[in-house]
Design a protein around this motif. Structure first.
Motif, mmCIF file in Angstrom:
data_model
loop_
_atom_site.group_PDB
_atom_site.id
_atom_site.type_symbol
_atom_site.label_atom_id
_atom_site.label_comp_id
_atom_site.label_asym_id
_atom_site.label_seq_id
_atom_site.Cartn_x
_atom_site.Cartn_y
_atom_site.Cartn_z
ATOM 1 N N THR A 271 1.036 -13.342 21.066
ATOM 2 C CA THR A 271 -0.232 -13.045 20.402
ATOM 3 C C THR A 271 -0.780 -14.325 19.766
ATOM 4 O O THR A 271 -0.019 -15.213 19.376
ATOM 5 C CB THR A 271 -0.046 -11.973 19.314
ATOM 6 O OG1 THR A 271 0.880 -12.467 18.339
ATOM 7 C CG2 THR A 271 0.491 -10.686 19.906
ATOM 8 N N PRO A 272 -2.112 -14.433 19.627
ATOM 9 C CA PRO A 272 -2.736 -15.654 19.087
ATOM 10 C C PRO A 272 -2.644 -15.699 17.571
ATOM 11 O O PRO A 272 -3.657 -15.604 16.853
ATOM 12 C CB PRO A 272 -4.183 -15.536 19.573
ATOM 13 C CG PRO A 272 -4.433 -14.069 19.672
ATOM 14 C CD PRO A 272 -3.119 -13.456 20.099
ATOM 15 N N LEU A 273 -1.426 -15.865 17.039
ATOM 16 C CA LEU A 273 -1.205 -15.802 15.602
ATOM 17 C C LEU A 273 -2.016 -16.845 14.843
ATOM 18 O O LEU A 273 -2.595 -16.553 13.787
ATOM 19 C CB LEU A 273 0.287 -16.029 15.297
ATOM 20 C CG LEU A 273 1.192 -14.816 15.206
ATOM 21 C CD1 LEU A 273 2.589 -15.271 14.818
ATOM 22 C CD2 LEU A 273 0.665 -13.821 14.199
ATOM 23 N N ALA A 275 -4.772 -18.477 15.637
ATOM 24 C CA ALA A 275 -6.208 -18.179 15.631
ATOM 25 C C ALA A 275 -6.500 -17.011 14.696
ATOM 26 O O ALA A 275 -7.504 -17.028 13.945
ATOM 27 C CB ALA A 275 -6.680 -17.866 17.044
ATOM 28 N N GLN A 276 -5.652 -15.987 14.707
ATOM 29 C CA GLN A 276 -5.853 -14.844 13.814
ATOM 30 C C GLN A 276 -5.769 -15.269 12.353
ATOM 31 O O GLN A 276 -6.550 -14.808 11.506
ATOM 32 C CB GLN A 276 -4.806 -13.770 14.107
ATOM 33 C CG GLN A 276 -5.057 -13.006 15.395
ATOM 34 C CD GLN A 276 -4.021 -11.916 15.604
ATOM 35 O OE1 GLN A 276 -3.072 -11.793 14.839
ATOM 36 N NE2 GLN A 276 -4.203 -11.137 16.659
ATOM 37 N N MET A 277 -4.818 -16.173 12.052
ATOM 38 C CA MET A 277 -4.672 -16.637 10.669
ATOM 39 C C MET A 277 -5.925 -17.379 10.212
ATOM 40 O O MET A 277 -6.385 -17.208 9.082
ATOM 41 C CB MET A 277 -3.441 -17.542 10.559
ATOM 42 C CG MET A 277 -3.150 -18.027 9.146
ATOM 43 S SD MET A 277 -1.554 -18.855 9.006
ATOM 44 C CE MET A 277 -1.896 -20.353 9.946
ATOM 45 N N MET A 279 -8.984 -16.916 11.297
ATOM 46 C CA MET A 279 -10.097 -15.977 11.136
ATOM 47 C C MET A 279 -9.911 -15.059 9.935
ATOM 48 O O MET A 279 -10.865 -14.782 9.206
ATOM 49 C CB MET A 279 -10.249 -15.150 12.419
ATOM 50 C CG MET A 279 -10.758 -15.952 13.610
ATOM 51 S SD MET A 279 -11.106 -14.922 15.064
ATOM 52 C CE MET A 279 -9.447 -14.418 15.527
ATOM 53 N N GLU A 280 -8.678 -14.591 9.698
ATOM 54 C CA GLU A 280 -8.462 -13.556 8.682
ATOM 55 C C GLU A 280 -8.286 -14.107 7.274
ATOM 56 O O GLU A 280 -8.721 -13.492 6.301
ATOM 57 C CB GLU A 280 -7.261 -12.695 9.068
ATOM 58 C CG GLU A 280 -7.510 -11.869 10.335
ATOM 59 C CD GLU A 280 -6.360 -10.927 10.651
ATOM 60 O OE1 GLU A 280 -5.617 -10.562 9.705
ATOM 61 O OE2 GLU A 280 -6.210 -10.550 11.833
ATOM 62 N N THR A 324 3.875 -10.340 10.015
ATOM 63 C CA THR A 324 3.995 -10.193 11.464
ATOM 64 C C THR A 324 5.404 -9.729 11.818
ATOM 65 O O THR A 324 6.391 -10.327 11.368
ATOM 66 C CB THR A 324 3.718 -11.540 12.167
ATOM 67 O OG1 THR A 324 2.441 -12.025 11.736
ATOM 68 C CG2 THR A 324 3.728 -11.379 13.674
#
Length: 343
Positions: A271-273, A275-277, A279-280, A324
């Motif tokens: 999973t794109p961890l 990139a998610q971090m 954005m979030e 996660t």
């Protein structure tokens, strides 16, 4: 079942005594493909030679189905070596004999009639995928084919245990994969316990269900392969499992804050961890190093991140990552006046 109990082996050299093995304790269950791994000089080959009593332990015991091999006489040991056979890195074929004659040699030495031995030899060459090489000589074969002949010879006496001492080290990656597939197939179809001695974690990863890591003659870690990959505890294990992680950039005296994410067998590695971090929680980390791999259907590996900003940004990143599943997060920071490491 093979039980190794309090096993030690010392040699006397011109420079004094050398402790090749130190209080080794292992249990290898019937049907296992068991890996014993370590760097050069760790004691792997000494251990495998103790298992079949080619080397007598200085202390301790080797038990095969409850039978102490150290208590057996020469005749009884010869019989045991029909049930615990071995293949080597160098194949050890007789170059002046055909493949068939190499395979049936243990049978002929045991007094099996020629016709019966040859019938069995041809069956074994079929099992290892070389039915058309019975009359060929080893020099006419590739390295992988020679190792297949050596495996057929090792199977001639219907063994319970197959010892593989660096059996693929002389082979290229494609041939190594083919030989490991063959060994796995033999283990599955014939129910033979396999002990794999190697310095390559990729070999253990591909076919073993359990592994022991040797360092300086001692077992520093042991367990199921998936568990060892998920959470290597000893330094020697971490170096073997993830050499890139062991050699990655250390924070040393530089200012900075770094986070190491270890993937423990879940889907997180896919999973794109990062990139998610970003954005979030608004933390855009830099990747300093990474290595991931699959064992079966589970993902393992690590990512080393540099976290920009200060303690607040670090806290945001760590809190996000620790939510996660199937990951372990460790932190190393150096703000100039102090250096801290947190698991």
């Amino acid at each position: 079942m093979i039980e190794i109990r309090n096993l030690s082996k010392s040699f006397v050299t011109t420079d004094g005594p050398v402790d090749a093995l130190k209080n080794v304790n292992l249990t290898i269950n019937n049907g296992d493909i068991y890996g014993i791994i370590g760097m050069s000089g760790a004691g792997k080959s000494t251990l495998v030679r103790c298992i079949n009593m080619l080397e007598r332990p200085t202390e301790g015991n080797i038990l095969l189905d409850g039978r102490d091999l150290g208590s057996l006489n020469k005749k009884e040991l010869r019989e045991v070596r029909h049930t615990v056979t071995m293949i080597f890195q160098g194949f050890n074929l007789l170059m002046q004999r055909t493949c068939l004659k190499n395979v049936i040699l243990p049978l002929r030495l045991s007094g099996v009639p020629k016709a019966e031995a040859e019938k069995r030899g041809r069956e074994l060459l079929e099992i290892v995928g070389l039915p058309d090489k019975a009359n060929a000589y080893p020099a006419q074969l590739s390295g992988g084919q020679q190792q297949r002949v050596a495996i057929a010879r090792a199977l001639a006496t219907d063994p319970q245990v197959l010892l593989c001492d660096e059996a693929t080290s002389a082979l290229d990656p494609k041939t190594t994969h083919q030989i490991l597939d063959l060994i796995r197939d033999i283990n599955k179809k014939l129910g033979i316990t396999v002990i794999v001695i190697t310095h390559q974690m990729s070999v253990v990863q591909e076919i073993c269900n359990r592994v022991a890591i040797l360092e300086h003659g001692a077992v520093v870690e042991e367990g199921e392969v998936a568990q060892v990959f998920a959470d290597p505890k000893a330094d020697a294990t971490r170096h073997l499992v993830y050499p890139e992680m062991a050699d990655s950039v250390a924070i040393s005296d530089e200012h900075g804050q770094r986070v190491r994410i270890i993937f423990n067998g879940g889907p997180a590695a896919k999973t794109p961890l990062i990139a998610q971090m970003a954005m979030e929680v608004g933390v855009a980390a830099s990747i300093l190093g990474a290595s991931t791999r699959s064992v079966g259907e589970r993902a393992y590996g690590y990512i080393l991140l540099e976290i920009p900003g200060g303690p607040d940004e670090l806290a945001k990143a760590v809190n996000f990552l620790r939510k996660t599943p199937d990951v372990t997060v460790s932190v190393e920071v150096n703000y100039g006046e102090s250096k801290e490491v947190e698991a």
